[in-house]
Motif scaffolding. Structure first.
Motif, PDB file in Angstrom:
ATOM      1  N   GLY A  85       0.843  -1.193   0.000  1.00 54.44           N
ATOM      2  CA  GLY A  85       0.000   0.000   0.000  1.00 54.44           C
ATOM      3  C   GLY A  85       0.878   1.242   0.000  1.00 54.44           C
ATOM      4  O   GLY A  85       2.010   1.217   0.500  1.00 54.44           O
ATOM      5  N   SER A  93      -7.241   4.571  -1.547  1.00 52.78           N
ATOM      6  CA  SER A  93      -7.724   3.225  -1.214  1.00 52.78           C
ATOM      7  C   SER A  93      -6.569   2.237  -1.067  1.00 52.78           C
ATOM      8  O   SER A  93      -6.709   1.209  -0.408  1.00 52.78           O
ATOM      9  CB  SER A  93      -8.732   2.720  -2.257  1.00 52.78           C
ATOM     10  N   SER A  94      -5.424   2.566  -1.634  1.00 52.38           N
ATOM     11  CA  SER A  94      -4.255   1.694  -1.532  1.00 52.38           C
ATOM     12  C   SER A  94      -3.766   1.609  -0.085  1.00 52.38           C
ATOM     13  O   SER A  94      -3.671   0.535   0.496  1.00 52.38           O
ATOM     14  CB  SER A  94      -3.150   2.234  -2.444  1.00 52.38           C
ATOM     15  N   THR A  97      -6.569   0.203   2.411  1.00 49.94           N
ATOM     16  CA  THR A  97      -6.761  -1.253   2.359  1.00 49.94           C
ATOM     17  C   THR A  97      -5.661  -1.959   3.143  1.00 49.94           C
ATOM     18  O   THR A  97      -5.934  -2.865   3.935  1.00 49.94           O
ATOM     19  CB  THR A  97      -6.765  -1.735   0.884  1.00 49.94           C
ATOM     20  N   LEU A 218      -1.256  -2.324  -4.554  1.00 47.99           N
ATOM     21  CA  LEU A 218      -2.574  -1.695  -4.609  1.00 47.99           C
ATOM     22  C   LEU A 218      -2.497  -0.268  -5.156  1.00 47.99           C
ATOM     23  O   LEU A 218      -1.685   0.539  -4.690  1.00 47.99           O
ATOM     24  CB  LEU A 218      -3.193  -1.670  -3.206  1.00 47.99           C
ATOM     25  N   VAL A 330     -12.145   0.483  -1.254  1.00 47.47           N
ATOM     26  CA  VAL A 330     -11.401  -0.376  -0.313  1.00 47.47           C
ATOM     27  C   VAL A 330     -12.020  -1.773  -0.297  1.00 47.47           C
ATOM     28  O   VAL A 330     -11.301  -2.786  -0.314  1.00 47.47           O
ATOM     29  CB  VAL A 330     -11.396   0.253   1.099  1.00 47.47           C
ATOM     30  N   HIS A 333     -10.748  -3.668  -3.236  1.00 42.01           N
ATOM     31  CA  HIS A 333      -9.354  -4.126  -3.070  1.00 42.01           C
ATOM     32  C   HIS A 333      -9.286  -5.315  -2.111  1.00 42.01           C
ATOM     33  O   HIS A 333      -8.557  -6.277  -2.357  1.00 42.01           O
ATOM     34  CB  HIS A 333      -8.483  -2.990  -2.506  1.00 42.01           C
ATOM     35  N   VAL A 334     -10.036  -5.224  -1.005  1.00 40.09           N
ATOM     36  CA  VAL A 334      -9.990  -6.312  -0.020  1.00 40.09           C
ATOM     37  C   VAL A 334     -10.514  -7.604  -0.653  1.00 40.09           C
ATOM     38  O   VAL A 334      -9.914  -8.674  -0.500  1.00 40.09           O
ATOM     39  CB  VAL A 334     -10.810  -5.940   1.246  1.00 40.09           C
ATOM     40  N   TYR A 364     -16.821  -7.747   1.464  1.00 36.81           N
ATOM     41  CA  TYR A 364     -17.130  -6.629   0.556  1.00 36.81           C
ATOM     42  C   TYR A 364     -18.383  -5.891   1.039  1.00 36.81           C
ATOM     43  O   TYR A 364     -18.372  -4.666   1.206  1.00 36.81           O
ATOM     44  CB  TYR A 364     -17.331  -7.210  -0.856  1.00 36.81           C
ATOM     45  N   ILE A 372     -15.341   2.098   6.234  1.00 43.12           N
ATOM     46  CA  ILE A 372     -13.959   1.701   6.573  1.00 43.12           C
ATOM     47  C   ILE A 372     -13.671   1.968   8.044  1.00 43.12           C
ATOM     48  O   ILE A 372     -12.989   1.197   8.712  1.00 43.12           O
ATOM     49  CB  ILE A 372     -12.927   2.513   5.749  1.00 43.12           C
TER      50      ILE A 372
END
Ligand SMILES: [Zn+2]
Length: 381
Positions: A85, A93-94, A97, A218, A330, A333-334, A364, A372
């Motif tokens: 990240g 979001s990198s 996450t 990410l 996020v 990405h997860v 998700y 978040i």
């Protein structure tokens, strides 16, 4: 009206003083931003150890680029994954996450390596002339956390000046001069190279020395950019990527798979795949705050992705993916990470190192529904 020489000098002096005052005020603001340390909460007895980039790239020691690598070892040994990240600090979001995983997951089998500030120097400044918000805040269960919105590139204080043309070291490929300070054009890096190459070298060496099986870098991209809501995979990793995308499709989250171009150098999915044995992936979500057609830059834009110009572009159908809320980016990405690990288990799980067993990865739906902040810890508790 004709001003006397004396009045002219007086006005000029006043303007000079005002300029100096404004420069000092904004300079202090930039200094405060550069020095601000983003907090990451390390759970006791869960985080096995913290290593520094300088362990792998010694010349980064005592520099801003000597980032942390957080390591969570499972009770049982198994395969290993590196989550990167913060390569580009204008892609929130990198980092979020990576932070969310750092503060939530429990590893039963295998090892998870997490980097939250891959290019820490790029977190010490913002992109000139973009008028971007310097910070953004996420409300948690008992307070709020502050994160920095930085630049795509290493700060000039670490690396200056740019050459006229950036020649990528191992391939000889010629790139735009700004990419000389772009971590994702610097792989595999160099121990004695530029600051950015030293950072890339740390990550490459971390993968080699720990024999890391899977690497997931990410990112986010502008909604008008072609490679978006996508997994880019090195050619050795395409079967895992395809299977991961299929798993995501089954959950109603569409993602495309692209094979890393063999003639595009310096990127993580190309060089980490070529120079190490890892299966290299790069994931992209849709971020209006780094886009070119956005209107006013606000903290709200970073979080919600809402912008009237992007709204219009979306209605006209000229975007590759509509900008969405940070929660959804996020969550995507997860889910991508979870799907890649599950796909790895399906394909390589019968090998000697076995399967990953990583628990407490938020789903998700839950990330979107709870936000978040629900998953970010309050350090004071
Ligand atoms: Zn990026």
């Amino acid at each position: 009206m004709k001003l006397t020489k004396k009045t002219n000098i007086l006005i000029s002096s006043l303007l000079l003083v005002m300029t100096a005052v404004l420069t000092i005020i904004s300079g202090l603001d930039f200094k405060k931003f550069a020095d601000y340390e983003t907090e990451f909460v390390l759970r006791e007895n869960i985080i096995t150890r913290v290593e520094k980039f300088s362990k792998y790239s010694p010349k980064l020691e005592k520099t801003v680029g000597d980032s942390d690598i957080y390591i969570i070892e499972g009770e049982e040994p198994g395969p290993s994954v590196l989550i990167i990240g913060g390569t580009h600090p204008n892609e929130p979001s990198s980092q979020l996450t990576a932070t969310l995983l750092l503060e939530n997951i429990i590893v039963a089998k295998g090892t998870v390596y997490i980097i939250t500030e891959a290019n820490k120097s790029a977190f010490t400044h913002s992109q000139p002339q973009e008028a971007s918000s310097m910070y953004y805040h996420i409300a948690t269960m008992n307070g709020q956390r502050t994160f920095k919105f930085g630049s795509r590139a290493t700060n000039n204080t670490e690396q200056w000046p740019n050459p006229d043309i950036y020649v990528h070291r191992t391939s000889g490929q010629k790139l735009s001069n700004i990419d000389t300070r772009n971590l994702n054009r610097a792989y595999p890096g160099c121990e004695d190279g530029t600051y950015t190459e030293k950072v890339a070298y740390a990550i490459t060496q971390c993968i080699i020395q720990n024999n890391i099986d899977v690497t997931i870098d990410l990112h986010e991209a502008s909604p008008e950019y072609l490679t978006i809501n996508a997994i880019v995979a090195h050619q050795r990793a395409t079967s895992v990527a395809a299977k991961a995308a299929f798993k995501m499709d089954m959950e109603g989250v569409l993602i495309s798979v692209e094979v890393s171009p063999t003639n595009l150098h310096g990127l993580s999915h190309r060089e980490l795949g070529d120079f190490t044995d890892t299966l290299a992936f790069l994931c992209e979500t849709s971020n209006a705050s780094q886009g070119k057609i956005r209107g006013k830059f606000t903290e709200d834009l970073i979080i919600t992705g809402e912008d009237k110009f992007y709204q219009k572009a979306s209605e006209l159908g000229v975007l590759y993916a509509a900008p969405v809320h940070l929660n959804e980016r996020v969550a995507r990405h997860v889910l991508s990470i979870l799907s890649i690990l599950n796909a790895y288990n399906d394909i390589y799980g019968s090998n000697e190192r076995g399967k990953f067993i990583v628990n407490d990865i938020p789903t998700y739906e839950n990330i979107i529904n709870n936000g978040i902040g629900y998953y970010l810890l309050d350090s004071l508790l």
